[in-house]
Design a protein around this motif. Structure first.
Motif, PDB file in Angstrom:
ATOM      1  N   THR A   2      -2.325  -6.726  -4.627  1.00 42.34           N
ATOM      2  CA  THR A   2      -2.466  -5.779  -3.536  1.00 42.34           C
ATOM      3  C   THR A   2      -1.468  -6.189  -2.468  1.00 42.34           C
ATOM      4  O   THR A   2      -0.481  -6.863  -2.746  1.00 42.34           O
ATOM      5  CB  THR A   2      -3.919  -5.755  -3.012  1.00 42.34           C
ATOM      6  OG1 THR A   2      -4.071  -4.658  -2.097  1.00 42.34           O
ATOM      7  CG2 THR A   2      -4.304  -7.047  -2.327  1.00 42.34           C
TER       8      THR A   2
ATOM      9  N   THR B 158      -4.481   0.096  -1.955  1.00 41.62           N
ATOM     10  CA  THR B 158      -3.819   0.218  -3.250  1.00 41.62           C
ATOM     11  C   THR B 158      -3.953  -1.069  -4.053  1.00 41.62           C
ATOM     12  O   THR B 158      -3.793  -2.165  -3.508  1.00 41.62           O
ATOM     13  CB  THR B 158      -2.322   0.529  -3.048  1.00 41.62           C
ATOM     14  OG1 THR B 158      -2.184   1.676  -2.195  1.00 41.62           O
ATOM     15  CG2 THR B 158      -1.623   0.783  -4.366  1.00 41.62           C
TER      16      THR B 158
ATOM     17  N   MET C  42       0.832  -1.197   0.000  1.00 46.32           N
ATOM     18  CA  MET C  42       0.000   0.000   0.000  1.00 46.32           C
ATOM     19  C   MET C  42       0.866   1.245   0.000  1.00 46.32           C
ATOM     20  O   MET C  42       2.001   1.221   0.463  1.00 46.32           O
ATOM     21  CB  MET C  42      -0.916   0.010   1.238  1.00 46.32           C
ATOM     22  CG  MET C  42      -1.973  -1.080   1.230  1.00 46.32           C
ATOM     23  SD  MET C  42      -2.908  -1.184   2.788  1.00 46.32           S
ATOM     24  CE  MET C  42      -3.503   0.496   2.988  1.00 46.32           C
ATOM     25  N   ILE C  43       0.312   2.326  -0.482  1.00 45.18           N
ATOM     26  CA  ILE C  43       1.039   3.589  -0.500  1.00 45.18           C
ATOM     27  C   ILE C  43       1.099   4.208   0.896  1.00 45.18           C
ATOM     28  O   ILE C  43       2.102   4.796   1.292  1.00 45.18           O
ATOM     29  CB  ILE C  43       0.388   4.568  -1.491  1.00 45.18           C
ATOM     30  CG1 ILE C  43       0.546   4.033  -2.916  1.00 45.18           C
ATOM     31  CG2 ILE C  43       1.001   5.955  -1.391  1.00 45.18           C
ATOM     32  CD1 ILE C  43      -0.161   4.855  -3.963  1.00 45.18           C
TER      33      ILE C  43
ATOM     34  N   TYR D 204      -5.063   3.132  -7.945  1.00 47.12           N
ATOM     35  CA  TYR D 204      -4.423   2.177  -8.847  1.00 47.12           C
ATOM     36  C   TYR D 204      -3.059   2.735  -9.235  1.00 47.12           C
ATOM     37  O   TYR D 204      -2.934   3.906  -9.574  1.00 47.12           O
ATOM     38  CB  TYR D 204      -5.274   1.976 -10.099  1.00 47.12           C
ATOM     39  CG  TYR D 204      -6.591   1.282  -9.831  1.00 47.12           C
ATOM     40  CD1 TYR D 204      -6.757  -0.073 -10.091  1.00 47.12           C
ATOM     41  CD2 TYR D 204      -7.677   1.991  -9.322  1.00 47.12           C
ATOM     42  CE1 TYR D 204      -7.961  -0.714  -9.852  1.00 47.12           C
ATOM     43  CE2 TYR D 204      -8.893   1.362  -9.071  1.00 47.12           C
ATOM     44  CZ  TYR D 204      -9.027   0.009  -9.344  1.00 47.12           C
ATOM     45  OH  TYR D 204     -10.221  -0.614  -9.094  1.00 47.12           O
ATOM     46  N   LYS D 205      -2.045   1.878  -9.191  1.00 45.37           N
ATOM     47  CA  LYS D 205      -0.710   2.369  -9.509  1.00 45.37           C
ATOM     48  C   LYS D 205       0.084   1.320 -10.283  1.00 45.37           C
ATOM     49  O   LYS D 205      -0.235   0.129 -10.264  1.00 45.37           O
ATOM     50  CB  LYS D 205       0.045   2.755  -8.234  1.00 45.37           C
ATOM     51  CG  LYS D 205       0.389   1.578  -7.328  1.00 45.37           C
ATOM     52  CD  LYS D 205       1.342   1.972  -6.218  1.00 45.37           C
ATOM     53  CE  LYS D 205       2.734   2.258  -6.744  1.00 45.37           C
ATOM     54  NZ  LYS D 205       3.772   2.262  -5.695  1.00 45.37           N
TER      55      LYS D 205
ATOM     56  N   LEU E 266      -2.013   9.944  -7.421  1.00 43.76           N
ATOM     57  CA  LEU E 266      -1.275   9.288  -6.346  1.00 43.76           C
ATOM     58  C   LEU E 266      -0.560  10.318  -5.473  1.00 43.76           C
ATOM     59  O   LEU E 266      -0.014  11.299  -5.989  1.00 43.76           O
ATOM     60  CB  LEU E 266      -0.252   8.309  -6.934  1.00 43.76           C
ATOM     61  CG  LEU E 266      -0.804   7.181  -7.792  1.00 43.76           C
ATOM     62  CD1 LEU E 266       0.331   6.373  -8.401  1.00 43.76           C
ATOM     63  CD2 LEU E 266      -1.717   6.273  -6.982  1.00 43.76           C
TER      64      LEU E 266
END
Length: 457
Positions: free
Chosen positions: A419, A192, A185-186, A395-396, A267
């Motif tokens: 994830t 994320t 996760m960010i 979403y990245k 983001l």
């Protein structure tokens, strides 16, 4: 929310201490895949996982040997529903430098809201999160979806034998979708989903000069120093705009669409956030792209280590006989590691001086991968994350590499949903690796929701 789902979540919450104890037991085994001295520990970890999967009700459990470390397989296939293949890796990175750890790397310790130890975040914590979610559901009744586990022991060394294993067991591993919780996760409050992963091409370049080290007073200015020649070659691999100069390097790189640039701009990965995480004075990279774009959607060429001549205490005036650099390229979709090797060879043939000899060793590689963020399984994961965090996930495109994702697409014809519940601050691959436990427990809840969502039409 169904009664089963509510009871499953309640059960999972009641077992928080037990789930943590399971993770601590797993982290306690020093499963360092790159070190031959830990071969027995690798097998011990595989046996621990097989036993634990058996205890929660998995079936057809098997430890498959490979030419390297074994793969653990298990399944439960009684649902009239789709099948999810859960991927994980149980190997971990080496722990050096040991003197920088505040507690033993294989003596997992809770301090504040974090569990410290090698593998807590990458990725034993993620494996136990998935197993704990399955365990919680099975305690209430049958699973709403079929599941298979494929847990390997070589991800940290490039998964050199996993592709062969998948090719030999395509029927065994057949599934509708793969769940890979190795992406992270960010931030703790920002669930994320990763839909793109960069590939990797890793090399060692050796430059040779004289037959042995030389006295720099006698031979300096007459014999080309291999260390200097290597530095000049490395310096020429980027231009003053931060672009890689290998011939043809960008020919296959997909341009970023305006829609994707807009999504990446959402983001919270600003220059300031990168500076805060790294302690660097300013950001650097390919001109014309933001930091978020550079780390996930653009290729790179990086230097990892240099070695030449005398590096001990004091002074010794020698012209070294050999200089060496380890370097790698992070690749984006459509780039091929084999082609990058040829591009690097072409650069060296064009630029290496006649005064040295050189050797380029191709070490490991894997292609980049992309998944469709609109896949039904991805949307069911998004719904699960939103249920727990009460906000839509972002979403990245991830800057790192997970070779198995591309291999699954190519060998098994299977896409992955990615994830995970590790954080950028987890010190992955570094001393004092940690796992943020509140985020991890929320992750178990999210996976419970995901499996129930997968069972719905």
């Amino acid at each position: 929310m169904t009664d089963y789902r509510v009871k499953t979540l309640e059960y999972g919450h009641s077992q928080a201490a037990a789930f943590l104890k399971n993770l601590q037991d797993l982290v306690s085994i020093p499963s360092i895949s790159t070190d031959p001295d830990h071969k027995d520990d690798m097998l011990r970890t595989a046996n621990w996982l097989a036993d634990h999967l058996r205890q929660i009700g998995m079936e057809h459990i098997q430890i498959y040997p490979t030419a390297g470390h074994p793969v653990v397989y298990a399944d439960w296939l009684h649902a009239q529903a789709e099948t999810v293949l859960i991927y994980g890796h149980y190997d971990v990175q080496p722990v050096e430098p040991l003197d920088e750890w505040h507690s033993g790397p294989f003596t997992p310790e809770v301090r504040g809201e974090n569990l410290y130890g090698r593998g807590t975040s990458d990725m034993k914590g993620q494996i136990i999160a998935a197993i704990s979610a399955i365990d919680s559901i099975l305690k209430q009744g049958p699973l709403p979806v079929n599941v298979k586990f494929m847990l390997e022991g070589e991800e940290e060394i490039g998964s050199p034998h996993l592709a062969a294993f998948m090719q030999e067991h395509t029927d065994l591993l057949k599934a509708d979708i793969a769940l890979n919780p190795d992406a992270g996760m960010i931030a703790p409050d920002l669930p994320t989903i990763v839909y793109g992963l960069r590939g990797l091409a890793y090399f060692e370049l050796r430059v040779y000069g004289p037959a042995h080290d030389l006295h720099s007073g006698i031979f300096g200015g007459v014999i080309h120093n291999p260390a200097q020649a290597l530095c000049e070659l490395i310096a020429g691999m980027h231009d003053n705009q931060g672009r890689v100069t290998l011939p043809g390097f960008y020919d296959r790189v997909r341009p970023l669409s305006e829609q994707e640039r807009s999504e990446l701009a959402r983001l919270p990965m600003t220059d300031e956030s990168y500076l805060e995480q790294t302690g660097s004075p300013i950001t650097w990279g390919e001109a014309g792209y933001t930091s978020a774009e550079r780390t996930g959607a653009r290729p790179t060429l990086e230097i990892h280590g240099l070695l030449s001549g005398f590096t001990g205490k004091g002074s010794k005036t020698v012209i070294p006989a050999v200089a060496m650099v380890k370097l790698s390229s992070r690749l984006v979709p459509d780039q091929d590691p084999k082609e990058v090797y040829q591009q690097l060879l072409a650069y060296l043939h064009a630029n290496a001086p006649k005064s040295i000899r050189w050797e380029l060793i191709e070490m490991q590689g894997g292609k980049a991968s992309m998944s469709d963020p609109n896949l039904p399984a991805t949307q069911k994961l998004a719904k699960a994350l939103e249920t727990v965090w009460n906000k839509k996930p972002v979403y990245k495109r991830e800057g790192g590499s997970i070779p198995v994702v591309g291999d699954m697409q190519e060998i098994l014809g299977m896409d992955s949903v990615l994830t995970g519940f590790g954080l950028p601050s987890d010190n992955v691959h570094a001393p004092n690796e940690k796992l943020h436990l509140p985020t991890w427990y929320s992750g178990i809840d999210a996976l419970i929701h995901f499996f129930y969502n997968m069972g719905e039409k």
